[in-house]
Design an enzyme around this catalytic site. Structure first.
Site, short mmCIF file in Angstrom:
data_model
loop_
_atom_site.label_atom_id
_atom_site.label_comp_id
_atom_site.label_asym_id
_atom_site.label_seq_id
_atom_site.Cartn_x
_atom_site.Cartn_y
_atom_site.Cartn_z
N ASN A 31 2.11 4.26 -3.77
CA ASN A 31 2.30 5.72 -3.30
C ASN A 31 2.90 6.24 -4.69
O ASN A 31 3.76 5.82 -5.41
CB ASN A 31 3.19 5.76 -2.12
CG ASN A 31 4.25 4.97 -2.14
OD1 ASN A 31 4.45 3.98 -2.61
ND2 ASN A 31 5.44 5.80 -1.64
N GLU B 144 4.58 9.89 -5.42
CA GLU B 144 5.15 11.19 -4.87
C GLU B 144 5.52 12.18 -5.80
O GLU B 144 4.99 12.15 -6.97
CB GLU B 144 6.54 10.91 -4.03
CG GLU B 144 6.43 9.60 -2.95
CD GLU B 144 7.54 9.50 -2.20
OE1 GLU B 144 8.78 9.95 -2.56
OE2 GLU B 144 7.75 8.96 -1.19
N CYS C 298 -0.56 8.54 -0.60
CA CYS C 298 -0.20 7.22 -0.13
C CYS C 298 -0.75 6.10 -0.96
O CYS C 298 -1.90 6.41 -1.65
CB CYS C 298 -0.64 7.13 1.22
SG CYS C 298 0.08 8.06 2.39
N GLU D 223 -2.76 3.52 -0.08
CA GLU D 223 -3.81 3.24 0.25
C GLU D 223 -4.87 4.21 -0.28
O GLU D 223 -6.05 3.79 -0.73
CB GLU D 223 -4.01 3.16 1.70
CG GLU D 223 -3.04 2.44 2.46
CD GLU D 223 -1.61 2.97 3.01
OE1 GLU D 223 -1.17 3.71 2.15
OE2 GLU D 223 -1.40 2.70 4.03
N CYS E 250 -0.97 5.85 7.72
CA CYS E 250 -0.98 6.97 8.24
C CYS E 250 -2.31 7.31 8.71
O CYS E 250 -3.31 6.95 8.31
CB CYS E 250 -0.25 7.94 7.22
SG CYS E 250 -1.15 8.66 5.78
N CYS F 237 -4.32 8.32 5.95
CA CYS F 237 -5.16 7.16 5.23
C CYS F 237 -6.36 6.71 5.90
O CYS F 237 -7.21 6.30 5.69
CB CYS F 237 -4.11 6.45 4.90
SG CYS F 237 -3.19 6.93 3.47
N1 THU Z 1 3.22 5.89 2.63
C1 THU Z 1 1.96 5.31 2.05
O1 THU Z 1 1.99 4.87 0.79
N2 THU Z 1 1.24 4.62 2.99
C2 THU Z 1 1.43 4.83 4.27
O2 THU Z 1 0.37 4.25 5.02
C3 THU Z 1 2.44 5.72 4.98
C4 THU Z 1 3.31 6.08 3.95
C5 THU Z 1 3.86 6.60 1.73
C6 THU Z 1 3.90 8.05 1.61
C7 THU Z 1 5.22 8.45 1.12
O3 THU Z 1 5.35 8.45 -0.43
C8 THU Z 1 6.21 7.36 1.60
O4 THU Z 1 5.50 6.39 1.74
C9 THU Z 1 7.01 7.83 2.85
O5 THU Z 1 6.30 8.29 3.78
#
Ligand code: THU
Length: 155
Positions: free
Chosen positions: A61, A63, A72, A74, A109, A112
């Site tokens: 991920n 940000e 994310c 994925e 999520c 994704c």
């Molecule tokens: N996140 C992912 O990388 N994958 C997921 O399936 C759920 C959330 C990340 C997004 C964000 O950077 C952090 O986790 C918190 O939500």
């Protein structure tokens, strides 16, 4: 008329319960977690895609100070795979993150899931989704579509 949908998934309690290829993919997803850029949520996720040509493509991920601009793990991995190998089918997607309590299955999520299922649709084949936490608790779905029934599709 009432209808019902059932999904099947399998849980494993250690990596060595899986075949070698899936073990390697989960290990790659775990290694990918280290490069996550998650200064805001502090929640690092790693992912790895295995393609039919045996290429392994990782992601994590990423940000951003403008929060919705982040992505994310994925989707970073899937988009990178599709950008490099648009016509190669996906065999498996592994996702790794730390769970807060041992009972909650970490799972992707909704956004994704939508992206995951579209690659199944365009390639016409399903692929495995493997989830793992820090205790090597693993959950396996045989199709990403199991995670998103009634996905949005155009046409
Ligand atoms: N996140 C992912 O990388 N994958 C997921 O399936 C759920 C959330 C990340 C997004 C964000 O950077 C952090 O986790 C918190 O939500």
């Amino acid at each position: 008329m009432k209808k019902e949908l059932t999904i099947h998934y399998t849980q494993f309690s250690r990596l060595t319960d899986l075949g070698l290829e899936d073990q390697a993919l989960l290990v790659e997803a775990r290694e990918q977690q280290a490069n996550a850029y998650a200064p805001y949520s502090k929640f690092k996720v790693g992912a790895a895609v295995r393609l039919e040509n045996l290429q392994i493509i990782g992601g994590n991920n990423q940000e951003n100070a403008a929060y919705p601009s982040g992505l994310c793990a994925e989707r970073v991995a899937l988009f990178a795979s599709a950008a490099r190998f648009p016509n190669v089918k996906i065999e498996a997607l592994a996702i790794y993150a730390n769970s807060k309590n041992g009972n909650t299955v970490l799972s992707p999520c909704g956004a994704c899931r939508q992206v995951m299922q579209e690659y199944e649709s365009i390639h016409g084949t399903s692929y495995k989704v493997l989830l793992m936490d820090q205790d090597e608790k693993i959950t396996l779905f045989n199709s990403s579509s199991d995670l998103l029934p009634f996905a949005f599709k155009l046409g």
